[in-house]
Design a protein around this motif. Structure first.
Motif, PDB file in Angstrom:
ATOM      1  N   GLU A  60       0.870  -1.183   0.000  1.00 53.24           N
ATOM      2  CA  GLU A  60       0.000   0.000   0.000  1.00 53.24           C
ATOM      3  C   GLU A  60       0.901   1.226   0.000  1.00 53.24           C
ATOM      4  OE1 GLU A  60      -1.306   1.115   4.419  1.00 53.24           O
ATOM      5  OE2 GLU A  60      -2.079  -0.823   3.785  1.00 53.24           O
ATOM      6  N   ASP A  61       0.362   2.344  -0.396  1.00 51.52           N
ATOM      7  CA  ASP A  61       1.149   3.580  -0.454  1.00 51.52           C
ATOM      8  C   ASP A  61       1.257   4.200   0.935  1.00 51.52           C
ATOM      9  OD1 ASP A  61       1.601   3.367  -3.154  1.00 51.52           O
ATOM     10  OD2 ASP A  61      -0.154   4.555  -3.698  1.00 51.52           O
ATOM     11  N   PHE A  62       2.454   4.670   1.249  1.00 47.81           N
ATOM     12  CA  PHE A  62       2.729   5.331   2.520  1.00 47.81           C
ATOM     13  C   PHE A  62       3.297   6.704   2.204  1.00 47.81           C
ATOM     14  CE2 PHE A  62       5.779   6.410   5.884  1.00 47.81           C
ATOM     15  CZ  PHE A  62       4.963   6.371   6.995  1.00 47.81           C
ATOM     16  N   ASN A  63       2.678   7.750   2.744  1.00 45.58           N
ATOM     17  CA  ASN A  63       3.131   9.111   2.507  1.00 45.58           C
ATOM     18  C   ASN A  63       3.738   9.644   3.790  1.00 45.58           C
ATOM     19  OD1 ASN A  63       3.507  11.792   1.937  1.00 45.58           O
ATOM     20  ND2 ASN A  63       1.567  12.025   0.870  1.00 45.58           N
ATOM     21  N   ASN A  64       5.009  10.010   3.730  1.00 42.25           N
ATOM     22  CA  ASN A  64       5.689  10.548   4.905  1.00 42.25           C
ATOM     23  C   ASN A  64       5.764  12.063   4.891  1.00 42.25           C
ATOM     24  OD1 ASN A  64       7.588  11.009   2.947  1.00 42.25           O
ATOM     25  ND2 ASN A  64       9.195   9.758   3.863  1.00 42.25           N
ATOM     26  N   GLY A  65       4.998  12.697   4.042  1.00 44.60           N
ATOM     27  CA  GLY A  65       4.998  14.146   3.947  1.00 44.60           C
ATOM     28  C   GLY A  65       5.910  14.666   2.857  1.00 44.60           C
ATOM     29  N   ILE A  66       6.870  13.858   2.450  1.00 46.85           N
ATOM     30  CA  ILE A  66       7.807  14.269   1.405  1.00 46.85           C
ATOM     31  C   ILE A  66       7.584  13.458   0.137  1.00 46.85           C
ATOM     32  CG2 ILE A  66      10.249  14.409   0.773  1.00 46.85           C
ATOM     33  CD1 ILE A  66      10.843  14.774   3.763  1.00 46.85           C
ATOM     34  N   SER A  67       7.445  12.153   0.305  1.00 41.85           N
ATOM     35  CA  SER A  67       7.252  11.281  -0.844  1.00 41.85           C
ATOM     36  C   SER A  67       6.298  10.151  -0.481  1.00 41.85           C
ATOM     37  CB  SER A  67       8.597  10.713  -1.307  1.00 41.85           C
ATOM     38  OG  SER A  67       9.141   9.892  -0.296  1.00 41.85           O
ATOM     39  N   THR A  68       5.847   9.460  -1.504  1.00 42.95           N
ATOM     40  CA  THR A  68       4.968   8.307  -1.318  1.00 42.95           C
ATOM     41  C   THR A  68       5.719   7.070  -1.766  1.00 42.95           C
ATOM     42  OG1 THR A  68       3.020   9.675  -1.712  1.00 42.95           O
ATOM     43  CG2 THR A  68       2.751   7.303  -1.957  1.00 42.95           C
ATOM     44  N   ILE A  69       5.754   6.061  -0.892  1.00 49.16           N
ATOM     45  CA  ILE A  69       6.471   4.828  -1.208  1.00 49.16           C
ATOM     46  C   ILE A  69       5.556   3.630  -0.948  1.00 49.16           C
ATOM     47  CG2 ILE A  69       8.775   5.746  -0.735  1.00 49.16           C
ATOM     48  CD1 ILE A  69       8.645   4.378   1.997  1.00 49.16           C
ATOM     49  N   PRO A  70       5.785   2.516  -1.663  1.00 47.31           N
ATOM     50  CA  PRO A  70       5.011   1.308  -1.390  1.00 47.31           C
ATOM     51  C   PRO A  70       5.552   0.609  -0.143  1.00 47.31           C
ATOM     52  CG  PRO A  70       6.514   0.926  -3.206  1.00 47.31           C
ATOM     53  CD  PRO A  70       6.649   2.373  -2.829  1.00 47.31           C
ATOM     54  N   VAL A  71       4.655   0.193   0.745  1.00 46.97           N
ATOM     55  CA  VAL A  71       5.071  -0.461   1.986  1.00 46.97           C
ATOM     56  C   VAL A  71       4.233  -1.713   2.226  1.00 46.97           C
ATOM     57  CG1 VAL A  71       5.838   1.667   3.118  1.00 46.97           C
ATOM     58  CG2 VAL A  71       3.494   0.877   3.440  1.00 46.97           C
ATOM     59  N   TYR A  72       4.795  -2.605   3.037  1.00 48.04           N
ATOM     60  CA  TYR A  72       4.046  -3.720   3.609  1.00 48.04           C
ATOM     61  C   TYR A  72       3.683  -3.319   5.030  1.00 48.04           C
ATOM     62  CZ  TYR A  72       5.851  -6.795  -0.101  1.00 48.04           C
ATOM     63  OH  TYR A  72       6.162  -7.375  -1.300  1.00 48.04           O
ATOM     64  N   ARG A  73       2.454  -3.608   5.454  1.00 49.98           N
ATOM     65  CA  ARG A  73       2.028  -3.379   6.840  1.00 49.98           C
ATOM     66  C   ARG A  73       2.069  -4.704   7.579  1.00 49.98           C
ATOM     67  NH1 ARG A  73       1.262   1.841   8.652  1.00 49.98           N
ATOM     68  NH2 ARG A  73       0.659   3.129   6.904  1.00 49.98           N
ATOM     69  N   GLY A  74       2.482  -4.656   8.842  1.00 51.84           N
ATOM     70  CA  GLY A  74       2.548  -5.870   9.639  1.00 51.84           C
ATOM     71  C   GLY A  74       2.542  -5.565  11.113  1.00 51.84           C
ATOM     72  N   GLY A  75       2.704  -6.618  11.913  1.00 51.46           N
ATOM     73  CA  GLY A  75       2.703  -6.438  13.352  1.00 51.46           C
ATOM     74  C   GLY A  75       3.483  -7.525  14.062  1.00 51.46           C
ATOM     75  N   ILE A  76       3.912  -7.217  15.272  1.00 55.19           N
ATOM     76  CA  ILE A  76       4.677  -8.125  16.130  1.00 55.19           C
ATOM     77  C   ILE A  76       4.079  -8.041  17.531  1.00 55.19           C
ATOM     78  CG2 ILE A  76       6.930  -8.555  17.199  1.00 55.19           C
ATOM     79  CD1 ILE A  76       7.181  -9.071  14.307  1.00 55.19           C
TER      80      ILE A  76
END
Length: 104
Positions: A60-76
């Protein structure tokens, strides 16, 4: 069948395999989600054992305020001093680097 014809067939097969591999790397330049999860688990295991983990296999796309990058979401999840700790993360799909870590 002549040896020459056989060798031409082998060479053609090898060339096709290399071309297909290169094309598939360009189409899907992302690390496998399982590899990203294993890397995150490895880093968490350095501190304490983990009890559970998960990762969403689609990017999914993740926007950090500067750019948008594709990321995987997960948990531990892990237990520290008898308390259950749950972390959610977003990891860059291309490099596996954690770009967001939230304790929930």
């Amino acid at each position: 069948m002549k040896l020459r014809d056989f060798l031409i067939g082998v060479a053609t097969g090898l060339a096709a395999a290399v071309i297909i591999k290169e094309a598939s790397d360009r189409i899907s330049p992302f690390l496998p989600a399982n590899q990203v999860l294993n890397n995150v688990k490895f880093e968490f295991k350095k501190e304490t054992p983990i009890d559970g983990s998960w990762i969403y296999m689609q990017t999914e796309d993740f926007n950090n305020g500067i750019s948008t990058i594709p990321v995987y979401r997960g948990g531990i999840t892990r237990v520290v001093n008898g308390e259950l700790e749950t972390f959610e993360f977003a990891a860059d799909a291309r490099s596996g680097v954690i770009v967001e870590l939230v304790k929930s």
